[in-house]
Design an enzyme around this catalytic site. Structure first.
Site, PDB file in Angstrom:
ATOM      1  N   ILE A  15      24.991  41.642 -13.768  1.00 46.09           N
ATOM      2  CA  ILE A  15      24.015  41.561 -13.463  1.00 46.09           C
ATOM      3  C   ILE A  15      23.368  41.237 -12.711  1.00 46.09           C
ATOM      4  O   ILE A  15      23.317  39.715 -13.141  1.00 46.09           O
ATOM      5  CB  ILE A  15      23.591  41.751 -15.226  1.00 46.09           C
ATOM      6  N   TYR A  16      23.116  41.390 -11.404  1.00 46.40           N
ATOM      7  CA  TYR A  16      22.579  40.615 -10.368  1.00 46.40           C
ATOM      8  C   TYR A  16      21.127  41.011 -10.063  1.00 46.40           C
ATOM      9  O   TYR A  16      21.004  42.745 -10.004  1.00 46.40           O
ATOM     10  CB  TYR A  16      23.658  40.265  -9.322  1.00 46.40           C
ATOM     11  N   GLY A  56      16.724  42.412 -14.747  1.00 45.55           N
ATOM     12  CA  GLY A  56      17.912  42.265 -15.794  1.00 45.55           C
ATOM     13  C   GLY A  56      17.609  42.730 -17.570  1.00 45.55           C
ATOM     14  O   GLY A  56      18.493  43.220 -17.618  1.00 45.55           O
ATOM     15  N   ASN A 114      25.663  28.269 -14.951  1.00 43.56           N
ATOM     16  CA  ASN A 114      24.524  29.652 -15.035  1.00 43.56           C
ATOM     17  C   ASN A 114      23.611  29.305 -15.990  1.00 43.56           C
ATOM     18  O   ASN A 114      23.458  30.691 -16.830  1.00 43.56           O
ATOM     19  CB  ASN A 114      24.694  31.332 -14.593  1.00 43.56           C
ATOM     20  N   TYR A 151      21.448  36.041 -21.869  1.00 39.47           N
ATOM     21  CA  TYR A 151      22.766  36.858 -23.075  1.00 39.47           C
ATOM     22  C   TYR A 151      22.944  35.995 -24.966  1.00 39.47           C
ATOM     23  O   TYR A 151      22.305  36.645 -25.277  1.00 39.47           O
ATOM     24  CB  TYR A 151      24.090  36.498 -22.789  1.00 39.47           C
ATOM     25  N   LYS A 205      19.485  34.761 -25.635  1.00 40.43           N
ATOM     26  CA  LYS A 205      18.532  35.569 -26.026  1.00 40.43           C
ATOM     27  C   LYS A 205      18.328  36.752 -26.599  1.00 40.43           C
ATOM     28  O   LYS A 205      17.845  38.041 -27.697  1.00 40.43           O
ATOM     29  CB  LYS A 205      17.288  35.814 -25.197  1.00 40.43           C
TER      30      LYS A 205
END
Length: 174
Positions: A97-98, A109, A136, A143, A145
């Site tokens: 996912i970018y 996102g 990162n 993730y 969250k």
């Protein structure tokens, strides 16, 4: 965010996929890695040949986040034998996912993530998993969250640099 659409990517979109893929990967990791390692990775993983192979794989799917006819982010998910590691028939991997840097903090996102979860549910997956580089912090926080838990670590090679990815998973069924 208004008017963002999630569209499946086809071979006809390969130029746009290559462009957004290279751009977002570079934006995300270039300040932490050598130019040589970045270029090596981009040349290998975002070549038209490699992307064509990935797009033709029936066990992978790609989606763009589109605003005003421009791709501003993308998602790649894998299931079955296409998963980079676990290869559990009842799981789905979020491989990428970018989102373009200028659209960070705009929930793009989250929209791509929700598409991945929707797809996992449609495929009756028991869980969704992924790997995130330990440095990162933005992605790790995102993730966590969303309910993902750490379960393992593995080595990710960027050029000649070995880096540690945190493996995370989200259980979808009880």
């Amino acid at each position: 965010m208004e008017d963002i659409h999630i569209n499946e990517i086809t071979l006809d979109d390969i130029d746009q996929l290559q462009k957004i893929g290279r751009q977002t990967f570079y934006e995300t990791f270039s300040e932490y890695n050598s130019e040589e390692n970045m270029q090596s990775y981009l040349d290998e993983k975002f070549s038209k040949e490699k992307l064509t192979e990935e797009l033709r794989n029936k066990n992978s799917q790609f989606y763009f986040a589109v605003l005003d006819n421009n791709a501003i982010g993308y998602l790649k998910i894998n299931f079955g034998e296409s998963q980079t590691e676990l290869q559990d028939e009842k799981s789905l991997e979020i491989e990428r996912i970018y989102v373009s840097k200028e659209f960070h903090e705009k929930k793009v996102g989250q929209l791509l993530y929700e598409k991945a979860i929707q797809t996992a549910q449609e495929k009756n997956a028991d869980y969704v998993w992924l790997g995130v580089w330990e440095e990162n912090h933005r992605a790790l926080s995102f993730y966590k969250k969303n309910g993902f838990l750490e379960f393992y670590k593995h080595i990710f090679k960027l050029g000649n640099d070995e880096q540690t990815d945190i493996m995370m998973k989200l259980k979808l069924t009880e």
